[in-house]
Scaffold this active site. Structure first.
Site, mmCIF file in Angstrom:
data_model
loop_
_atom_site.group_PDB
_atom_site.id
_atom_site.type_symbol
_atom_site.label_atom_id
_atom_site.label_comp_id
_atom_site.label_asym_id
_atom_site.label_seq_id
_atom_site.Cartn_x
_atom_site.Cartn_y
_atom_site.Cartn_z
ATOM 1 N N ASP A 46 0.815 -1.210 0.000
ATOM 2 C CA ASP A 46 0.000 0.000 0.000
ATOM 3 C C ASP A 46 0.850 1.262 0.000
ATOM 4 O OD1 ASP A 46 -2.574 -0.682 -0.331
ATOM 5 O OD2 ASP A 46 -3.138 -0.650 1.781
ATOM 6 N N ASP A 84 -10.074 -6.491 11.130
ATOM 7 C CA ASP A 84 -9.952 -7.904 11.491
ATOM 8 C C ASP A 84 -11.077 -8.317 12.436
ATOM 9 O OD1 ASP A 84 -8.862 -6.160 13.348
ATOM 10 O OD2 ASP A 84 -7.169 -7.433 13.883
#
Ligand SMILES: O=c1ccn([C@@H]2O[C@H](COP(=O)(O)OP(=O)(O)O[C@H]3O[C@H](CO)[C@@H](O)[C@H](O)[C@H]3O)[C@@H](O)[C@H]2O)c(=O)[nH]1
Ligand SMILES: [Mn+2]
Length: 735
Positions: free
Chosen positions: A145, A450
């Protein structure tokens, strides 16, 4: 023999794995009933005082705090209801013919070459490529990223090195498959081959580090001619927020073999998704969804392992362990993922900043595992690819056939149309008007993608399994300075609030979808930031009262006094027991409870404020990456010696320092007053003393130290002013 016995006493076991309830479950349930009665009695006491006494404000604050404490205790009780331990038998699985092993896609996320050194990514990738697993079935995808040519360069070097590293691992069959760990450990044998390899590794490392330091990939450093052209994609216009997709196959299992020509090499693919300032990229969740699609187009393996770039694999049998569950016909249809605990390297002896997160990664996990399965913790998790496409009984189809989870990918990963489609699905507008991020893939909307994703999967009816072998399967990095620790947890606190205060709150939606125990269990995290309320109230209010000689708790001859004592020691003892029974040390536990208090005044408190500001549209927040680069040496030494670091000026420490001063005053004044007031303020004094003992590092940092980690003078001064303000305001509502 041991394995045989375990199987005999297990519940729901097969030849591949077994599961045993913990023996403490029954005594815990009995104690749970008693503690609940205690809590109800306390509530009665508060309501009674509300109706009779004239201290409404104080009693209401205490009542509100106690309601939160009671709720949090209930959430932990649900996770103590049926904890289980599992064992799996990888040797049984490994005996199968190799062609029966499923293909495995490994996802590694990285986002910034300066906070996450590319050599770290390299080691993580190499450790996964060298698994004891048919190499032609492994594909490692690295998502960058940071869109950094430095990371690509490092991985290019890794591909070259792996052609020597992989055969060395397979021929010598040792466990440390991260070269950095292997070469820095003293336990392995030294021979010419090892020496040569080490030299080659050091050489690669210095080249990569040089390139990172210089900030650009100079042409003379590129040793693989075939990849020279890729670096031209980093044009003048290229920035990390705005750039086209880059997908580079660095190693292809169809064509690449190791230097001895004996072993097939796994696939290694670099992916940097398209970025544009006008499309939201959803941080890590967005990166993972891109990888889901890119890997879907290229290899579409039924099993996916997700890793953060610092989590190298510490045990080459790990995938086979996960498969003991994921392929078991008895449980596989509803099994969404197998989660391994996060374990860390280089933690100080007694883990002063409590960043092993024992409760998070061990204690609560076995509690969840006895219900529907552990929550997802972002890394070290093997997924069934199907889990990302809707509930077990009701699959959501992708818009294009190539992305359906059951398709067999039979084309070369370097075929022109495959690469074209892969670029297309990594585009930043691909997700517009699709289910990605809402019903498919990793879920958007929370900074703790998550937790949120695992939670939503459980709500859909998927189950999970906690796999915690003796030798840690994965090892990662922890933040090693206090400010990094509390900032990381502030991000978590905000992300969790985003879930708790939404229409998918575990308290409502969760309990409805998963039942009361799972739902309440998930609340423990969702309402994490709420700890700050009782912690601040109990950390300041009784102490201010003590300074003014006002009592807020029952005096020691009052029978209610003993209820407080019982509840406090009961909850604390149970916490200690949980900790020690799961392999923690007493020192570690002490630090853990101290950090819980510190978090109440820092991460949780500031997280709540930031969340509120954002909800009111007054500010924005992003994913503040935890730095994995080694900080300065002095600070590292302080960490090793377990000396707290308050050096970097931050407003986050202000409330904590002020509360520490208030407690110190309260202890001094209370001890003196004890002789005047007698038993009237004993509980208040006990509480203040306990807090003051916990605050010892703050006093040291404020008054006794001279190193760079001491509390800056200005911070002490501001805390002094805040303390003064607190004491003055106490005068108005206590007198
Ligand atoms: O825009 C982003 C931001 C982060 N990451 C990656 O996400 C991972 C986790 O980031 P880190 O800074 O290490 O966060 P931690 O707080 O240490 O991570 C914990 O908390 C995160 C959620 O906040 C989870 O994603 C992680 O798996 C979990 O270990 C790293 O590999 C990053 O490279 C991205 O890929 N893109
Ligand atoms: Mn991390």
């Amino acid at each position: 023999m041991e394995a045989y016995d375990k199987r005999k006493h297990s519940v729901g076991g097969t030849t591949l794995h077994t599961c045993h309830p913990c023996r403490r479950a029954v005594p815990y349930r009995i104690y749970g009933v008693i503690h609940t009665c205690g809590i109800l009695a306390l509530m009665y006491h508060h309501v009674n005082s509300l109706l009779t006494a004239d201290t409404t404000l104080i009693t209401s604050l205490l009542l509100f705090s106690d309601v939160i404490l009671a709720f949090m205790w209930a959430t932990s009780a649900s996770l103590r209801f049926n904890p289980v331990h599992r064992s799996e038998y990888p040797e049984m699985y490994a005996a199968k013919p190799k062609q029966d092993f499923p293909k495995l896609d490994v996802f590694i996320c990285t986002a910034n070459p300066y906070k996450e050194p590319p050599m770290m990514v390299v080691n993580t990738a190499l450790s996964a490529m060298a698994y004891d697993y048919p190499s032609d079935k492994i594909s490692v995808y690295v998502s960058d990223d940071g869109g950094s040519s430095l990371t690509l360069f490092a991985l290019m070097e890794a591909a070259k090195f792996s052609k020597r590293w992989l055969p060395y691992c397979k021929n010598n069959n040792f466990q440390d498959r991260s070269p950095e760990v292997y070469f820095s450990s003293k336990s392995h044998t030294w021979n010419d081959e090892a020496d040569n390899l080490k030299m080659m590794y050091e050489d690669m490392k210095s080249r990569v580090e040089h390139v990172v330091d210089s900030g650009k990939v100079e042409t003379e450093y590129i040793t693989c001619d075939q990849f020279r052209g890729v670096f031209d994609l980093w044009t003048q216009k290229f920035t990390r927020q705005e750039h086209p997709t880059i997908i580079q196959v660095l190693q292809n299992s169809e064509t690449d073999v190791d230097d001895s020509g004996k072993y097939i090499m796994p696939n290694l693919i670099y992916v940097s998704r398209e970025k544009s300032k006008v499309s939201p990229h959803h941080f890590k969740a967005g990166a993972l969804n891109t990888l889901l699609r890119v890997s879907g187009v290229m290899t579409n393996s039924p099993v996916i392992l997700t890793l953060d770039c610092d989590m190298y694999s510490n045990d080459p049998t790990t995938p086979v362990r996960a498969l003991c569950y994921l392929t078991d016909p008895k449980i596989k249809s509803g099994l969404g993922f197998v989660q391994f605990p996060q374990k860390f390297q280089g933690v100080s002896e007694n883990d002063i900043y409590a960043c092993e997160y024992k409760r998070l990664f061990d204690i609560n996990m076995i509690g969840f595992d006895g219900l529907m399965g552990p929550n997802h913790v972002g890394t070290g998790c093997f997924f069934n690819r199907r889990v990302f496409y809707g509930p077990p009984s009701n699959m959501i189809s992708a818009q294009i056939d190539e992305l359906n989870p059951n398709r067999i990918a039979d084309k070369s990963i370097e075929a022109k149309d495959v690469l074209e489609l892969a670029h297309n699905v990594a585009g930043c507008s691909y997700e517009y008007n699709t289910n990605w991020g809402s019903k498919m893939g990793f879920r958007y909307g929370s900074l703790v993608e998550d937790y949120y994703t695992g939670y939503m999967l459980h709500c859909e009816g998927w189950r999970s399994v906690f796999c915690s072998p003796k030798r840690a399967a994965f090892c990662g990095d922890v933040p090693k300075s206090l400010i990094d620790v509390v900032s990381q947890q502030k991000r978590w606190a905000i992300g969790l609030l985003e879930v708790s205060i939404s229409r998918y709150s575990p308290l409502t939606f969760g309990i409805k979808s998963m039942g009361i125990l799972m739902g309440i269990g998930y609340c423990q995290y969702a309402f994490w930031a709420f700890w700050s309320i009782p912690l601040i109230v109990y950390g300041v209010l009784p102490q201010l009262a003590l300074l003014y000689g006002v009592s807020v708790f029952p005096k020691s001859s009052d029978p209610w006094f003993w209820l407080y004592i019982f509840l406090f020691f009961g909850a604390y003892a149970q916490d200690l027991l949980d900790f020690v029974l799961e392999g923690g040390t007493y020192g570690g536990w002490w630090n853990d409870q101290r950090m819980w208090m510190i978090r109440g005044f820092t991460s949780f408190f500031f997280g709540s404020i930031e969340f509120t500001l954002k909800t009111l549209n007054l500010s924005t927040h992003g994913f503040n990456l935890t730095s994995k680069a080694n900080g300065d040496d002095e600070q590292g030494k302080r960490y090793e010696k377990e000396i707290f670091d308050f050096g970097p000026p931050s407003s986050m420490f202000l409330p904590l320092t002020a509360a520490a001063i208030v407690n110190l005053f309260a202890v001094v004044w209370g001890t003196y007053g004890f002789f005047i007031w007698g038993e009237r303020l004993v509980l208040e004094l006990m509480l203040a003393s306990f807090a003051a003992v916990n605050c010892l590092p703050v006093y040291e940092a404020m008054m006794l130290r001279n190193d760079a980690g001491k509390l800056p003078k200005r911070a002490s001064l501001s805390a002094g002013i805040l303390t003064f303000a607190l004491i003055v305001s106490g005068y108005f509502f206590l007198k």
